[in-house]
Scaffold this active site. Sequence first.
Site, PDB file in Angstrom:
ATOM      1  N   LYS A 196     -61.559  82.845 -17.048  1.00 24.49           N
ATOM      2  CA  LYS A 196     -61.301  83.860 -18.075  1.00 24.49           C
ATOM      3  C   LYS A 196     -62.434  83.989 -19.084  1.00 24.49           C
ATOM      4  O   LYS A 196     -63.307  83.136 -19.188  1.00 24.49           O
ATOM      5  CB  LYS A 196     -59.937  83.599 -18.730  1.00 24.49           C
ATOM      6  CG  LYS A 196     -58.820  84.085 -17.785  1.00 24.49           C
ATOM      7  CD  LYS A 196     -57.448  84.098 -18.388  1.00 24.49           C
ATOM      8  CE  LYS A 196     -56.473  84.664 -17.341  1.00 24.49           C
ATOM      9  NZ  LYS A 196     -55.093  84.387 -17.662  1.00 24.49           N
ATOM     10  N   ARG A 217     -52.805  78.031 -12.223  1.00 26.31           N
ATOM     11  CA  ARG A 217     -53.084  79.279 -11.487  1.00 26.31           C
ATOM     12  C   ARG A 217     -54.591  79.485 -11.470  1.00 26.31           C
ATOM     13  O   ARG A 217     -55.186  79.808 -12.494  1.00 26.31           O
ATOM     14  CB  ARG A 217     -52.368  80.441 -12.190  1.00 26.31           C
ATOM     15  CG  ARG A 217     -52.541  81.774 -11.507  1.00 26.31           C
ATOM     16  CD  ARG A 217     -51.880  82.889 -12.323  1.00 26.31           C
ATOM     17  NE  ARG A 217     -52.014  84.175 -11.674  1.00 26.31           N
ATOM     18  CZ  ARG A 217     -53.087  84.933 -11.748  1.00 26.31           C
ATOM     19  NH1 ARG A 217     -54.125  84.560 -12.461  1.00 26.31           N
ATOM     20  NH2 ARG A 217     -53.122  86.086 -11.114  1.00 26.31           N
TER      21      ARG A 217
HETATM   22  N1  HH2 Z   1     -53.467  85.814 -15.619  1.00 25.44           N
HETATM   23  C1  HH2 Z   1     -53.757  86.930 -14.916  1.00 25.44           C
HETATM   24  C2  HH2 Z   1     -52.804  87.510 -14.080  1.00 25.44           C
HETATM   25  N2  HH2 Z   1     -51.585  86.947 -13.938  1.00 25.44           N
HETATM   26  N3  HH2 Z   1     -50.029  85.249 -14.481  1.00 25.44           N
HETATM   27  C3  HH2 Z   1     -49.712  84.158 -15.174  1.00 25.44           C
HETATM   28  N4  HH2 Z   1     -48.506  83.608 -15.063  1.00 25.44           N
HETATM   29  N5  HH2 Z   1     -50.611  83.566 -16.032  1.00 25.44           N
HETATM   30  C4  HH2 Z   1     -51.861  84.064 -16.212  1.00 25.44           C
HETATM   31  O1  HH2 Z   1     -52.633  83.506 -17.024  1.00 25.44           O
HETATM   32  C5  HH2 Z   1     -52.238  85.245 -15.494  1.00 25.44           C
HETATM   33  C6  HH2 Z   1     -51.269  85.822 -14.620  1.00 25.44           C
HETATM   34  C7  HH2 Z   1     -55.117  87.556 -15.056  1.00 25.44           C
HETATM   35  O2  HH2 Z   1     -56.009  87.041 -14.108  1.00 25.44           O
HETATM   36  P1  HH2 Z   1     -56.346  87.714 -12.703  1.00 25.44           P
HETATM   37  O3  HH2 Z   1     -55.131  87.895 -11.875  1.00 25.44           O
HETATM   38  O4  HH2 Z   1     -57.390  86.939 -12.034  1.00 25.44           O
HETATM   39  O5  HH2 Z   1     -56.999  89.095 -13.088  1.00 25.44           O
HETATM   40  P2  HH2 Z   1     -56.456  90.574 -13.114  1.00 25.44           P
HETATM   41  O6  HH2 Z   1     -55.325  90.645 -14.087  1.00 25.44           O
HETATM   42  O7  HH2 Z   1     -57.651  91.361 -13.555  1.00 25.44           O
HETATM   43  O8  HH2 Z   1     -56.004  90.928 -11.726  1.00 25.44           O
END
Ligand code: HH2
Length: 280
Positions: free
Chosen positions: A222, A256
Amino acid sequence: MLPAAPTFSLDLPFPAIMGVVNVTPDSFSDGGKYLAADAALEQALTLVREGASVVDIGGESTRPGSETVSADEELRRVLPVIETLAGSVGVPISVDTMKAEVARRALAAGATIINDVSALRFDDEMVGVVAESGCPVCLMHMKGQPKTMQDDPRYDDVVDEVLRFLEERVSFALSRGVREEQIMVDPGVGFGKTVAHNLALLDGLARFTTLGRPVLLGASRKRFLGAILGAEPADRVTGTVATTVIGYLAGAHIFRVHDVKPNFEALRVALAVREGVTAP
Ligand code: HH2
């Protein structure tokens, strides 16, 4: 010794790794890489081979500034991947969605966990889907909406406020028929938080274990790591590993991450130090 893991309706090792596969064109770190179902499947199998105990499939980016997508488009992205994975991946599949319709269809296709970054607030029907299905659910803190959440977020005491929010969401879920054992909680690193807020949450993470539910930490690659390291997402892996070890020592249960192997290895070492065993 860390506190024992709370009773959870999902049979997971604690600590456990949740490997991320985003079937989106625009996710901040893996956007566009796994849009084709076979590429997503391949990545999920790799993450499981590397040590993931859960795979999280997302069809809508929630990165700061992102636009929402329709339920139809989200379903078009995630359903083929979930259907194929359900027969072959060998670990529980979580669906990262705020929409009840997507959750319902994903569960029917073989997903068994709902990861709702809105903590059941975005879609009024989501709590019913969770209560009726009895599936595990992750309730995450977010201040505002993804599109605007990074516009000057403010808190008096970020740990206190996030903790109170999660308490309220757990109570809400229970009041609507969700069982306590179904629930995990997540402070929502990066969702309506400055770098200082994210660091305070990591530093105060142990307080979230007082909720009595498994704590999920999503710090992988992040932006706050980029701010500290001056690095692009792909070069934030070592920084992510640091957060995993800090989280483990604070009592977090589920991590995660996009890069399973280094995080899994770090957890194995941390676990060996704490508990004298060699595998999560
Ligand atoms: N962060 C993201 C998405 N889903 N779910 C939980 N429970 N906790 C988190 O910290 C979290 C999440 C954001 O990361 P990412 O999926 O890699 O990116 P994007 O939202 O751009 O798809």
